[in-house]
Write a protein that holds these residues in place. Structure first.
Motif, PDB file in Angstrom:
ATOM      1  N   VAL A  84       0.812  -1.229   0.000  1.00  0.00           N
ATOM      2  CA  VAL A  84       0.000   0.000   0.000  1.00  0.00           C
ATOM      3  C   VAL A  84       0.840   1.271   0.000  1.00  0.00           C
ATOM      4  O   VAL A  84       0.297   2.373  -0.069  1.00  0.00           O
ATOM      5  CB  VAL A  84      -0.985   0.027   1.195  1.00  0.00           C
ATOM      6  N   SER A  85       2.152   1.124   0.059  1.00  0.00           N
ATOM      7  CA  SER A  85       3.022   2.291   0.151  1.00  0.00           C
ATOM      8  C   SER A  85       3.560   2.710  -1.211  1.00  0.00           C
ATOM      9  O   SER A  85       3.834   1.882  -2.070  1.00  0.00           O
ATOM     10  CB  SER A  85       4.200   1.994   1.077  1.00  0.00           C
ATOM     11  N   SER A  86       3.723   3.997  -1.383  1.00  0.00           N
ATOM     12  CA  SER A  86       4.384   4.502  -2.589  1.00  0.00           C
ATOM     13  C   SER A  86       5.650   5.271  -2.219  1.00  0.00           C
ATOM     14  O   SER A  86       6.253   5.920  -3.062  1.00  0.00           O
ATOM     15  CB  SER A  86       3.434   5.399  -3.374  1.00  0.00           C
ATOM     16  N   VAL A  87       6.022   5.197  -0.944  1.00  0.00           N
ATOM     17  CA  VAL A  87       7.204   5.900  -0.447  1.00  0.00           C
ATOM     18  C   VAL A  87       8.111   4.904   0.273  1.00  0.00           C
ATOM     19  O   VAL A  87       7.762   3.745   0.462  1.00  0.00           O
ATOM     20  CB  VAL A  87       6.822   7.062   0.510  1.00  0.00           C
ATOM     21  N   THR A  88       9.256   5.398   0.705  1.00  0.00           N
ATOM     22  CA  THR A  88      10.220   4.566   1.424  1.00  0.00           C
ATOM     23  C   THR A  88       9.619   4.055   2.729  1.00  0.00           C
ATOM     24  O   THR A  88       8.909   4.772   3.426  1.00  0.00           O
ATOM     25  CB  THR A  88      11.492   5.391   1.709  1.00  0.00           C
ATOM     26  N   VAL A  89       9.917   2.800   3.042  1.00  0.00           N
ATOM     27  CA  VAL A  89       9.457   2.171   4.282  1.00  0.00           C
ATOM     28  C   VAL A  89      10.692   1.803   5.095  1.00  0.00           C
ATOM     29  O   VAL A  89      11.611   1.159   4.583  1.00  0.00           O
ATOM     30  CB  VAL A  89       8.615   0.910   3.992  1.00  0.00           C
ATOM     31  N   ARG A  90      10.700   2.226   6.356  1.00  0.00           N
ATOM     32  CA  ARG A  90      11.825   1.917   7.250  1.00  0.00           C
ATOM     33  C   ARG A  90      11.269   1.286   8.520  1.00  0.00           C
ATOM     34  O   ARG A  90      10.355   1.814   9.126  1.00  0.00           O
ATOM     35  CB  ARG A  90      12.581   3.195   7.600  1.00  0.00           C
ATOM     36  N   VAL A  91      11.839   0.142   8.896  1.00  0.00           N
ATOM     37  CA  VAL A  91      11.472  -0.537  10.137  1.00  0.00           C
ATOM     38  C   VAL A  91      12.715  -0.533  11.022  1.00  0.00           C
ATOM     39  O   VAL A  91      13.772  -1.020  10.614  1.00  0.00           O
ATOM     40  CB  VAL A  91      10.998  -1.988   9.874  1.00  0.00           C
ATOM     41  N   ARG A  92      12.570   0.012  12.210  1.00  0.00           N
ATOM     42  CA  ARG A  92      13.709   0.103  13.134  1.00  0.00           C
ATOM     43  C   ARG A  92      14.185  -1.272  13.562  1.00  0.00           C
ATOM     44  O   ARG A  92      13.400  -2.196  13.701  1.00  0.00           O
ATOM     45  CB  ARG A  92      13.302   0.885  14.387  1.00  0.00           C
TER      46      ARG A  92
END
Length: 167
Positions: A84-92
């Motif tokens: 569902v994302s169109s941007v960068t995804v970051r998981v700590r």
């Protein structure tokens, strides 16, 4: 059969254009993404055009997958988040709850479904995000070029197949 310059030239062009294999290119891009990010895990995720499902296209991991990242990708919900994302995804990174640290950025490729390149295995910051974004742009260009070469090979085979016979 007499020497035919056209046939030879077209065959040589097909051979040189066919040297680039898409799976090899994706593997090389994934390995390079891991090196650029200073980690041992990387890969590509493709999201369908309706942004409902995401699936791993390629995973580069060290032998034995010590962080069990393949399992984490399948169970963590990060693929749903990418869908569902169109941007960068970051998981700590949080080892106490099994979060390995994950960074995925969209690959700007016009001719494919939505694609992300990702790296994992440590904590990532803004600098990493910027660097991976730049790498994603280069990867997108490489994937588009490879797709163009494949299309050129198909067209050249058609030229060879339908070329009038030479006396």
């Amino acid at each position: 059969m007499p020497y035919n310059r056209v046939d030879l030239a077209v065959r040589e062009l097909i051979a040189s254009f066919s040297c680039l294999e898409a799976p090899d290119l994706i593997d090389r891009l994934a390995r390079t993404a891991a090196a650029v990010a200073g980690t041992t895990y990387s890969g590509f995720v493709r999201v369908d055009a309706l942004r409902q499902e995401a699936c791993c296209v390629h995973v580069h991991a060290p032998p034995g997958d010590p962080l069990r990242l393949r399992r984490w990708l399948a169970e963590s919900g990060v693929l749903k988040e990418l869908a569902v994302s169109s941007v960068t995804v970051r998981v700590r990174r949080d080892a106490s709850v099994g979060e390995p640290g994950f960074l995925a950025t969209p690959v700007p490729v016009a001719a494919r479904d939505h694609t992300f390149v990702w790296v994992a295995g440590r904590g990532f910051g803004d600098g990493d995000e910027h660097l991976l974004s730049r790498f994603a742009t280069a990867a997108g260009r490489a994937l588009e070029a490879a797709s163009g070469m494949e299309a050129a090979v198909r067209l050249l085979r058609g030229v060879r197949a339908f070329r009038p016979a030479q006396p």
